[in-house]
Design an enzyme around this catalytic site. Sequence first.
Site: not given
Ligand SMILES: NC(=O)C1=CN([C@@H]2O[C@H](COP(=O)(O)OP(=O)(O)OC[C@H]3O[C@@H](n4cnc5c(N)ncnc54)[C@H](OP(=O)(O)O)[C@@H]3O)[C@@H](O)[C@H]2O)C=CC1
Ligand SMILES: O=C[C@H](O)[C@@H](O)[C@@H](O)[C@H](O)C(=O)O
Length: 325
Positions: A54, A59, A89, A122
């Site tokens: 993803d 990003y 996205k 997005h």
């Molecule tokens: N469409 C949107 O608007 C959005 C999309 N996303 C997408 O979703 C993905 C996931 O969301 P994200 O914000 O990264 O959050 P997550 O909920 O996936 O959490 C990630 C965090 O948790 C830690 N982590 C991962 N696995 C473990 C584990 N087993 N035990 C303890 N800690 C853990 C990681 O650290 P470490 O790497 O050190 O393991 C990191 O700090 C994003 O990376 C992105 O691709 C996210 C936000 C918004």
């Molecule tokens: O709102 C602003 C933030 O940067 C937001 O856009 C991000 O968290 C994003 O959705 C993501 O996919 O990680």
Amino acid sequence: MVTIPETMISSSEGLRPVPVIAMGTATESGIAGIEVVTPSTLTEAIKVGYRHFDTAAIYRTEKPVGEAIAEALRSGLIKSRSEIFITTKLWCNSADRHLVVPAIKQSLKNLGLEYVDLYLIHWPLKLIQDEYNGGPVPNECVAALDMKAAWEGMEECQNLGLTKSIGVSNFSFKRIQQLLSFAKIPPAVNQIEMNPHWQQKKITEFCKANGILVTAYLPLGGDCNTALGHKRVMECDVLRDIAKSKGKTVAQISLRWLYEQGVSIAVKSFNTERMKQNLGIFDWSLTENELNKIDRIPQCRHLYLIGTLVTQHNDVLAEIDAELD
Ligand SMILES: NC(=O)C1=CN([C@@H]2O[C@H](COP(=O)(O)OP(=O)(O)OC[C@H]3O[C@@H](n4cnc5c(N)ncnc54)[C@H](OP(=O)(O)O)[C@@H]3O)[C@@H](O)[C@H]2O)C=CC1
Ligand SMILES: O=C[C@H](O)[C@@H](O)[C@@H](O)[C@H](O)C(=O)O
């Protein structure tokens, strides 16, 4: 190596499989352009079994994802591009009819690929600015999205073969209904914040009824050391007790719960052991009693645009924030 189960989504080729767990690639420092993940970390993810990435234009991880795939092909880890599923996205500064196709072409150039598997809008908003490095942005950069025009651009991407499927992210129930009223190609996916502390029952039911796959982001609550994440999931007593009694981790309980809701998941870890741990959720299940306890967890959403994207009040963002509650 774990084989990740697949589910089906609509595409230009009819129903197409998508691995239910994707490796997330968003970090606050990556978005800001300070420190972006290396391709070798992502190759590690392929080694342990991830077949879905993803990413997103904002990003800055499209390039390392593409390089990791190229390396996996060179080394024989995978035999063909088609073994990997890529979601990327459209960022809000390209959410205009004439900017969508150039934006996906730029993403494909970054990835070094001829097509992506899934292209998402997005956020349902438009930004009038060249480059985004993370919030906050000036209030005057924010504008309402012309959804019909942007969606026509998305449909063109699919019709041109630049993506196999198209979808949305951070779209409310109401916005998807609007979109369905004019879409020639209905969205295949809606990617939204979802975990045991923000269970999203209404929108998941609506999406299921309309053949739209929900993808959960922030499945573990995100990185609690940044504004984009919180500790409520990883420090939740209910999840901790269940984890302890089953000999699993809190992360695994949260991910298993999501899997049992019939959604797909984008979970990020750049640590090999945690990458593996997060795939260890397919050979056991939660009991009725455990599911009932999780159902009773108090609900609290995390990602609001006001406060993240802008610091002051903004009518366009206030409406999106309110709809997603
Ligand atoms: N469409 C949107 O608007 C959005 C999309 N996303 C997408 O979703 C993905 C996931 O969301 P994200 O914000 O990264 O959050 P997550 O909920 O996936 O959490 C990630 C965090 O948790 C830690 N982590 C991962 N696995 C473990 C584990 N087993 N035990 C303890 N800690 C853990 C990681 O650290 P470490 O790497 O050190 O393991 C990191 O700090 C994003 O990376 C992105 O691709 C996210 C936000 C918004
Ligand atoms: O709102 C602003 C933030 O940067 C937001 O856009 C991000 O968290 C994003 O959705 C993501 O996919 O990680």
